[in-house]
Design a protein around this motif. Sequence first.
Motif, PDB file in Angstrom:
ATOM      1  N   SER A  72      47.513  30.782  47.938  1.00 46.23           N
ATOM      2  CA  SER A  72      46.662  31.676  48.733  1.00 46.23           C
ATOM      3  C   SER A  72      46.932  33.132  48.369  1.00 46.23           C
ATOM      4  O   SER A  72      46.000  33.937  48.253  1.00 46.23           O
ATOM      5  CB  SER A  72      46.927  31.434  50.221  1.00 46.23           C
ATOM      6  N   ARG A  73      48.217  33.456  48.181  1.00 47.76           N
ATOM      7  CA  ARG A  73      48.572  34.831  47.803  1.00 47.76           C
ATOM      8  C   ARG A  73      48.023  35.179  46.427  1.00 47.76           C
ATOM      9  O   ARG A  73      47.582  36.304  46.185  1.00 47.76           O
ATOM     10  CB  ARG A  73      50.094  34.980  47.804  1.00 47.76           C
ATOM     11  N   ALA A  74      48.039  34.212  45.515  1.00 47.88           N
ATOM     12  CA  ALA A  74      47.509  34.451  44.173  1.00 47.88           C
ATOM     13  C   ALA A  74      46.018  34.761  44.221  1.00 47.88           C
ATOM     14  O   ALA A  74      45.534  35.668  43.532  1.00 47.88           O
ATOM     15  CB  ALA A  74      47.773  33.235  43.286  1.00 47.88           C
ATOM     16  N   ARG A  75      45.290  34.025  45.030  1.00 48.12           N
ATOM     17  CA  ARG A  75      43.853  34.303  45.162  1.00 48.12           C
ATOM     18  C   ARG A  75      43.616  35.681  45.775  1.00 48.12           C
ATOM     19  O   ARG A  75      42.696  36.406  45.372  1.00 48.12           O
ATOM     20  CB  ARG A  75      43.198  33.217  46.020  1.00 48.12           C
ATOM     21  N   GLU A  76      44.458  36.066  46.734  1.00 49.97           N
ATOM     22  CA  GLU A  76      44.301  37.372  47.362  1.00 49.97           C
ATOM     23  C   GLU A  76      44.530  38.498  46.356  1.00 49.97           C
ATOM     24  O   GLU A  76      43.764  39.477  46.314  1.00 49.97           O
ATOM     25  CB  GLU A  76      45.293  37.501  48.519  1.00 49.97           C
ATOM     26  N   VAL A  77      45.570  38.360  45.538  1.00 47.61           N
ATOM     27  CA  VAL A  77      45.846  39.381  44.517  1.00 47.61           C
ATOM     28  C   VAL A  77      44.713  39.428  43.495  1.00 47.61           C
ATOM     29  O   VAL A  77      44.265  40.513  43.089  1.00 47.61           O
ATOM     30  CB  VAL A  77      47.191  39.089  43.822  1.00 47.61           C
ATOM     31  N   GLU A  78      44.227  38.272  43.090  1.00 45.55           N
ATOM     32  CA  GLU A  78      43.140  38.232  42.100  1.00 45.55           C
ATOM     33  C   GLU A  78      41.879  38.899  42.632  1.00 45.55           C
ATOM     34  O   GLU A  78      41.243  39.702  41.925  1.00 45.55           O
ATOM     35  CB  GLU A  78      42.859  36.776  41.731  1.00 45.55           C
ATOM     36  N   THR A 122      41.720  41.140  44.972  1.00 46.27           N
ATOM     37  CA  THR A 122      41.981  42.570  45.124  1.00 46.27           C
ATOM     38  C   THR A 122      41.832  43.295  43.803  1.00 46.27           C
ATOM     39  O   THR A 122      41.221  44.376  43.732  1.00 46.27           O
ATOM     40  CB  THR A 122      43.400  42.781  45.693  1.00 46.27           C
ATOM     41  N   MET A 123      42.381  42.740  42.745  1.00 47.89           N
ATOM     42  CA  MET A 123      42.276  43.376  41.430  1.00 47.89           C
ATOM     43  C   MET A 123      40.829  43.430  40.959  1.00 47.89           C
ATOM     44  O   MET A 123      40.391  44.442  40.381  1.00 47.89           O
ATOM     45  CB  MET A 123      43.152  42.625  40.424  1.00 47.89           C
ATOM     46  N   GLU A 124      40.072  42.357  41.200  1.00 46.20           N
ATOM     47  CA  GLU A 124      38.656  42.362  40.809  1.00 46.20           C
ATOM     48  C   GLU A 124      37.888  43.429  41.593  1.00 46.20           C
ATOM     49  O   GLU A 124      37.025  44.129  41.035  1.00 46.20           O
ATOM     50  CB  GLU A 124      38.051  40.986  41.061  1.00 46.20           C
ATOM     51  N   ARG A 125      38.193  43.552  42.870  1.00 45.23           N
ATOM     52  CA  ARG A 125      37.499  44.540  43.697  1.00 45.23           C
ATOM     53  C   ARG A 125      37.830  45.964  43.246  1.00 45.23           C
ATOM     54  O   ARG A 125      36.941  46.834  43.166  1.00 45.23           O
ATOM     55  CB  ARG A 125      37.902  44.339  45.167  1.00 45.23           C
ATOM     56  N   LEU A 126      39.082  46.236  42.914  1.00 43.20           N
ATOM     57  CA  LEU A 126      39.471  47.578  42.460  1.00 43.20           C
ATOM     58  C   LEU A 126      38.867  47.898  41.098  1.00 43.20           C
ATOM     59  O   LEU A 126      38.440  49.032  40.845  1.00 43.20           O
ATOM     60  CB  LEU A 126      41.001  47.675  42.401  1.00 43.20           C
ATOM     61  N   GLU A 127      38.843  46.926  40.195  1.00 40.96           N
ATOM     62  CA  GLU A 127      38.268  47.171  38.870  1.00 40.96           C
ATOM     63  C   GLU A 127      36.776  47.450  38.961  1.00 40.96           C
ATOM     64  O   GLU A 127      36.245  48.298  38.230  1.00 40.96           O
ATOM     65  CB  GLU A 127      38.531  45.966  37.970  1.00 40.96           C
ATOM     66  N   ALA A 128      36.089  46.759  39.877  1.00 41.61           N
ATOM     67  CA  ALA A 128      34.661  47.028  40.061  1.00 41.61           C
ATOM     68  C   ALA A 128      34.441  48.408  40.671  1.00 41.61           C
ATOM     69  O   ALA A 128      33.451  49.091  40.355  1.00 41.61           O
ATOM     70  CB  ALA A 128      34.051  45.956  40.967  1.00 41.61           C
ATOM     71  N   LEU A 185      36.727  51.106  40.472  1.00 38.52           N
ATOM     72  CA  LEU A 185      37.251  52.180  39.623  1.00 38.52           C
ATOM     73  C   LEU A 185      36.682  52.157  38.207  1.00 38.52           C
ATOM     74  O   LEU A 185      36.879  53.117  37.459  1.00 38.52           O
ATOM     75  CB  LEU A 185      38.781  52.077  39.551  1.00 38.52           C
ATOM     76  N   HIS A 186      36.043  51.064  37.832  1.00 41.47           N
ATOM     77  CA  HIS A 186      35.498  50.892  36.477  1.00 41.47           C
ATOM     78  C   HIS A 186      36.596  50.956  35.424  1.00 41.47           C
ATOM     79  O   HIS A 186      36.385  51.428  34.309  1.00 41.47           O
ATOM     80  CB  HIS A 186      34.414  51.944  36.172  1.00 41.47           C
ATOM     81  N   ARG A 187      37.769  50.491  35.769  1.00 37.61           N
ATOM     82  CA  ARG A 187      38.906  50.407  34.851  1.00 37.61           C
ATOM     83  C   ARG A 187      39.927  49.451  35.465  1.00 37.61           C
ATOM     84  O   ARG A 187      39.781  49.021  36.607  1.00 37.61           O
ATOM     85  CB  ARG A 187      39.546  51.781  34.627  1.00 37.61           C
ATOM     86  N   SER A 188      40.953  49.148  34.666  1.00 40.94           N
ATOM     87  CA  SER A 188      42.004  48.275  35.179  1.00 40.94           C
ATOM     88  C   SER A 188      42.833  49.026  36.217  1.00 40.94           C
ATOM     89  O   SER A 188      43.211  50.177  36.006  1.00 40.94           O
ATOM     90  CB  SER A 188      42.911  47.800  34.032  1.00 40.94           C
ATOM     91  N   ALA A 189      43.095  48.382  37.317  1.00 40.79           N
ATOM     92  CA  ALA A 189      43.874  49.008  38.389  1.00 40.79           C
ATOM     93  C   ALA A 189      45.359  48.979  38.052  1.00 40.79           C
ATOM     94  O   ALA A 189      45.865  48.026  37.462  1.00 40.79           O
ATOM     95  CB  ALA A 189      43.621  48.284  39.708  1.00 40.79           C
ATOM     96  N   SER A 190      46.061  50.064  38.421  1.00 46.38           N
ATOM     97  CA  SER A 190      47.510  50.131  38.207  1.00 46.38           C
ATOM     98  C   SER A 190      48.230  49.331  39.286  1.00 46.38           C
ATOM     99  O   SER A 190      47.646  48.955  40.313  1.00 46.38           O
ATOM    100  CB  SER A 190      47.980  51.577  38.222  1.00 46.38           C
ATOM    101  N   ASP A 191      49.531  49.099  39.057  1.00 44.52           N
ATOM    102  CA  ASP A 191      50.324  48.363  40.043  1.00 44.52           C
ATOM    103  C   ASP A 191      50.372  49.115  41.367  1.00 44.52           C
ATOM    104  O   ASP A 191      50.327  48.499  42.442  1.00 44.52           O
ATOM    105  CB  ASP A 191      51.738  48.142  39.522  1.00 44.52           C
ATOM    106  N   ALA A 192      50.464  50.420  41.287  1.00 45.52           N
ATOM    107  CA  ALA A 192      50.533  51.217  42.508  1.00 45.52           C
ATOM    108  C   ALA A 192      49.240  51.101  43.311  1.00 45.52           C
ATOM    109  O   ALA A 192      49.264  50.988  44.546  1.00 45.52           O
ATOM    110  CB  ALA A 192      50.812  52.682  42.158  1.00 45.52           C
ATOM    111  N   GLU A 193      48.101  51.107  42.627  1.00 47.21           N
ATOM    112  CA  GLU A 193      46.821  50.994  43.320  1.00 47.21           C
ATOM    113  C   GLU A 193      46.646  49.613  43.945  1.00 47.21           C
ATOM    114  O   GLU A 193      46.154  49.480  45.076  1.00 47.21           O
ATOM    115  CB  GLU A 193      45.686  51.289  42.340  1.00 47.21           C
ATOM    116  N   ASP A 218      48.959  49.418  46.959  1.00 46.58           N
ATOM    117  CA  ASP A 218      48.419  50.194  48.083  1.00 46.58           C
ATOM    118  C   ASP A 218      47.262  49.457  48.760  1.00 46.58           C
ATOM    119  O   ASP A 218      47.143  49.472  49.987  1.00 46.58           O
ATOM    120  CB  ASP A 218      47.958  51.568  47.569  1.00 46.58           C
ATOM    121  N   GLU A 219      46.432  48.804  47.966  1.00 42.77           N
ATOM    122  CA  GLU A 219      45.307  48.055  48.529  1.00 42.77           C
ATOM    123  C   GLU A 219      45.794  46.859  49.347  1.00 42.77           C
ATOM    124  O   GLU A 219      45.199  46.504  50.369  1.00 42.77           O
ATOM    125  CB  GLU A 219      44.394  47.583  47.392  1.00 42.77           C
ATOM    126  N   LEU A 220      46.907  46.248  48.888  1.00 43.69           N
ATOM    127  CA  LEU A 220      47.452  45.088  49.595  1.00 43.69           C
ATOM    128  C   LEU A 220      48.340  45.494  50.768  1.00 43.69           C
ATOM    129  O   LEU A 220      48.714  44.639  51.581  1.00 43.69           O
ATOM    130  CB  LEU A 220      48.262  44.215  48.628  1.00 43.69           C
TER     131      LEU A 220
END
Length: 312
Positions: free
Chosen positions: A164-170, A172-178, A180-188, A191-193
């Motif tokens: 479940s945590r893996a799906r949440e991280v995935e 989140t990263m997809e949402r941030l990339e959409a 920011l139009h770039r790969s999200a950093s670990d800090a971003e 912060d989102e999580l």
Amino acid sequence: MTELTREHDRAGAETVGADRDGRSGEAAAGIAAVPAGIATVPARSAGARLTDGARLIDPAAVEVGILRLWQAYSDHRDAVTRDRLMLHYCPLVKYVAGRLGTGLPAHVDIADLIQAGIFGLVDAIERFEPDRGLRFEPYAIRRIRGAILDDLRAQDWVPRSIRSRAREVEHTMERLEAKLHRSASDAEVADELGITVGQLRELFAQLQLTSVIALDELVAAGRSGSLAETLPDQRAEDPVLAMEDRENRRLLAEAIAQLGERDRTVVTLYYFENLTLAEIGKVLGVTESRACQLHTGAVLRLRGKLGEAACG
């Protein structure tokens, strides 16, 4: 038709009364249970029938036969009637397994899903209450799907919380990339999580358990063949060493044949008959020290001949 359909035909003969000439008020010759792929084919008209060789299959008679089977099973709960119901509804298992299998890794065998789904179908038949007036198919599909998912979870070594945590991280990263139009950093991502970067990296370490790649696919990438074809057989004979051994034996035999009679006798007795130098001396009628000298001379001459053969 297959043996499965012939079994259904026999079940129908026992369950549904029929009269092809219209002397009976019931439906014309039908069967009690046929595979769902046949029973659910829509008729082209109100009087349309499906043809089984010389037989005619009336969908209305099929429905009547199934209802009677359900009534018989509700009254007696016998295994024979249950098995006939399973024969009729077993295509549902293949349907559900095929739908679920499309989203699973390649190493998951569809046959394993079908096997787990059969248990779900049995459970659905045993628990279903036809008197409530509900359709069996939607209920059975839910039970079959649940049985398959339960079996997959039982075989999964990764805890459900980590999945479940893996799906949440995935997500989140997809949402941030959409966004920011770039790969999200670990800090971003952290912060989102709502967690720290250190906690995020600990989470990444746990999520590595969920990233499994089949070794066959990794080794065979870009080429044909499986992993088993690339692994050496430790018990198999090395063809190169075997060829070298045969060649060395041939050269040694030729070199021994070129020795004098006494040298050849000393070499044979010492290396092939496993006699000691003292015993060789008794055979040749010389002292042990003389036998040792003969052995040394024979070995030196033998090495010279092998060296000449190698250079030549």
